[in-house]
Design an enzyme around this catalytic site. Structure first.
Site, PDB file in Angstrom:
ATOM      1  N   LYS A 184       3.670  40.353  11.578  1.00  0.00           N
ATOM      2  CA  LYS A 184       3.371  40.787  13.053  1.00  0.00           C
ATOM      3  C   LYS A 184       4.613  40.365  13.937  1.00  0.00           C
ATOM      4  O   LYS A 184       4.868  40.934  15.054  1.00  0.00           O
ATOM      5  CB  LYS A 184       2.161  40.152  13.718  1.00  0.00           C
ATOM      6  CG  LYS A 184       1.005  40.122  12.986  1.00  0.00           C
ATOM      7  CD  LYS A 184      -0.151  39.093  13.186  1.00  0.00           C
ATOM      8  CE  LYS A 184      -1.240  39.166  12.415  1.00  0.00           C
ATOM      9  NZ  LYS A 184      -2.226  38.094  12.794  1.00  0.00           N
TER      10      LYS A 184
ATOM     11  N   PHE B 260      12.724  25.204  13.667  1.00  0.00           N
ATOM     12  CA  PHE B 260      11.470  26.193  13.604  1.00  0.00           C
ATOM     13  C   PHE B 260      11.346  26.912  14.847  1.00  0.00           C
ATOM     14  O   PHE B 260      10.936  26.320  15.809  1.00  0.00           O
ATOM     15  CB  PHE B 260      10.136  25.210  13.123  1.00  0.00           C
ATOM     16  CG  PHE B 260       9.166  26.456  12.647  1.00  0.00           C
ATOM     17  CD1 PHE B 260       8.992  26.730  11.354  1.00  0.00           C
ATOM     18  CD2 PHE B 260       8.120  27.125  13.487  1.00  0.00           C
ATOM     19  CE1 PHE B 260       8.087  27.615  10.596  1.00  0.00           C
ATOM     20  CE2 PHE B 260       7.346  28.121  13.018  1.00  0.00           C
ATOM     21  CZ  PHE B 260       7.411  28.505  11.991  1.00  0.00           C
TER      22      PHE B 260
ATOM     23  N   ASP C 274      15.071  34.119   6.905  1.00  0.00           N
ATOM     24  CA  ASP C 274      15.124  32.653   6.601  1.00  0.00           C
ATOM     25  C   ASP C 274      15.571  32.424   5.239  1.00  0.00           C
ATOM     26  O   ASP C 274      16.910  32.463   4.792  1.00  0.00           O
ATOM     27  CB  ASP C 274      13.863  31.901   6.837  1.00  0.00           C
ATOM     28  CG  ASP C 274      13.486  30.382   6.752  1.00  0.00           C
ATOM     29  OD1 ASP C 274      14.897  29.864   6.514  1.00  0.00           O
ATOM     30  OD2 ASP C 274      12.587  29.701   6.375  1.00  0.00           O
TER      31      ASP C 274
ATOM     32  N   ASP D 264       5.820  32.952  15.559  1.00  0.00           N
ATOM     33  CA  ASP D 264       4.594  32.238  15.523  1.00  0.00           C
ATOM     34  C   ASP D 264       4.800  30.892  14.774  1.00  0.00           C
ATOM     35  O   ASP D 264       5.588  30.633  13.949  1.00  0.00           O
ATOM     36  CB  ASP D 264       3.242  32.831  14.980  1.00  0.00           C
ATOM     37  CG  ASP D 264       3.265  32.871  13.364  1.00  0.00           C
ATOM     38  OD1 ASP D 264       4.329  33.294  12.945  1.00  0.00           O
ATOM     39  OD2 ASP D 264       2.359  32.221  12.954  1.00  0.00           O
TER      40      ASP D 264
ATOM     41  N   ARG E  55       3.498  33.684  19.843  1.00  0.00           N
ATOM     42  CA  ARG E  55       3.950  35.112  19.514  1.00  0.00           C
ATOM     43  C   ARG E  55       4.528  35.814  21.077  1.00  0.00           C
ATOM     44  O   ARG E  55       5.296  36.510  21.254  1.00  0.00           O
ATOM     45  CB  ARG E  55       3.250  35.880  18.841  1.00  0.00           C
ATOM     46  CG  ARG E  55       3.076  35.647  17.330  1.00  0.00           C
ATOM     47  CD  ARG E  55       2.448  36.784  16.475  1.00  0.00           C
ATOM     48  NE  ARG E  55       1.807  36.420  15.337  1.00  0.00           N
ATOM     49  CZ  ARG E  55       2.573  36.288  14.136  1.00  0.00           C
ATOM     50  NH1 ARG E  55       3.984  36.398  14.131  1.00  0.00           N
ATOM     51  NH2 ARG E  55       1.996  35.935  13.063  1.00  0.00           N
TER      52      ARG E  55
HETATM   53  P1  IMP Z   1      11.900  34.504   4.536  1.00  0.00           P
HETATM   54  O1  IMP Z   1      11.857  33.194   4.321  1.00  0.00           O
HETATM   55  O2  IMP Z   1      13.356  34.976   5.012  1.00  0.00           O
HETATM   56  O3  IMP Z   1      11.051  35.159   3.570  1.00  0.00           O
HETATM   57  O4  IMP Z   1      10.824  34.672   6.026  1.00  0.00           O
HETATM   58  C1  IMP Z   1       9.716  35.046   5.866  1.00  0.00           C
HETATM   59  C2  IMP Z   1       9.028  35.302   7.120  1.00  0.00           C
HETATM   60  O5  IMP Z   1       8.717  33.710   7.633  1.00  0.00           O
HETATM   61  C3  IMP Z   1       9.765  35.397   8.445  1.00  0.00           C
HETATM   62  O6  IMP Z   1       9.569  36.885   8.580  1.00  0.00           O
HETATM   63  C4  IMP Z   1       9.118  34.968   9.530  1.00  0.00           C
HETATM   64  O7  IMP Z   1       7.850  35.574  10.090  1.00  0.00           O
HETATM   65  C5  IMP Z   1       8.785  33.552   9.087  1.00  0.00           C
HETATM   66  N1  IMP Z   1       9.734  32.588   9.262  1.00  0.00           N
HETATM   67  C6  IMP Z   1      10.848  32.291   9.000  1.00  0.00           C
HETATM   68  N2  IMP Z   1      11.405  31.246   9.709  1.00  0.00           N
HETATM   69  C7  IMP Z   1      10.630  30.894  10.765  1.00  0.00           C
HETATM   70  C8  IMP Z   1      10.737  30.273  11.896  1.00  0.00           C
HETATM   71  O8  IMP Z   1      11.688  29.380  12.104  1.00  0.00           O
HETATM   72  N3  IMP Z   1       9.595  30.326  12.804  1.00  0.00           N
HETATM   73  C9  IMP Z   1       8.782  31.316  12.706  1.00  0.00           C
HETATM   74  N4  IMP Z   1       8.697  31.926  11.298  1.00  0.00           N
HETATM   75  C10 IMP Z   1       9.452  31.906  10.705  1.00  0.00           C
END
Ligand code: IMP
Ligand code: MG
Length: 172
Positions: free
Chosen positions: A40, A149, A100, A156, A162
């Protein structure tokens, strides 16, 4: 836990979306382009980016998950809601809120490539390079953030925040 200061204002995001949109228009001249927003978190950013892409484009949405209610990624990515678009022979830009670890997007990018997309690139509002676990080329990155974060502008914590019209962070 509480909301921190405003890191990035709505106006700064819009300005950046306009720059990236113009770059996308010139990069994809003559190409059939599909923007795929990742639900989302990307909805707010997606709305800005698509309005800034001044050319014929179609849009779709995918929902993936690698996070539960915790702040740590589980590393296991699943598609919870798939796109309806046949992307074979088309150019895809995945529009995401934040990169991330890179797990979600590397999974989605290889999945879309395996369906015959002519190219797959990434447009993320935020890039958190310190979190990266898998290498990923983020061609269109809005802003770089540190090891915090992040919440707001679609992002979120436990499904909250959000709707904040700016990018902020969680404070202990
Ligand atoms: P990934 O770790 O790159 O696979 O990120 C996966 C998902 O984690 C992202 O699309 C975000 O929705 C969520 N995410 C990662 N870091 C943050 C943060 O700092 N705040 C909120 N959501 C996060
Ligand atoms: Mg997300």
């Amino acid at each position: 836990m509480s909301t921190g200061k405003i890191m990035i204002t709505e106006e700064q995001v819009r300005t950046r979306a306009a720059e990236l949109g113009a770059q996308i228009v010139s990069d994809y001249d003559g190409c059939e382009l599909v923007l795929v927003g990742v639900l989302k978190g990307a909805v707010v950013w997606m709305a800005d980016v698509m309005k800034a892409v001044d050319k014929d484009v179609t849009i779709d949405f995918v929902q993936a998950s690698s996070y539960g209610s915790s702040k740590e990624s589980s590393g296991v990515v699943k598609i919870k809601k798939d796109i309806d678009t046949d992307i074979s022979g088309k150019h895809v830009i995945i529009v995401e809120d934040i990169v991330d670890t890179g797990n979600t997007l590397s999974y989605l990018a290889s999945e879309f490539a395996s369906r015959g997309a002519s190219s797959v690139e990434i447009c993320a509002l935020l890039d958190k390079p310190t979190g990266r676990k898998v290498p990923l080329d983020v061609k269109y990155a809005g802003f770089e953030v540190g090891d915090q974060f992040i919440i707001g502008y679609g992002l979120d914590f436990d499904e909250k925040y959000r709707n904040l019209p700016y990018v902020s962070y969680l404070e202990d």
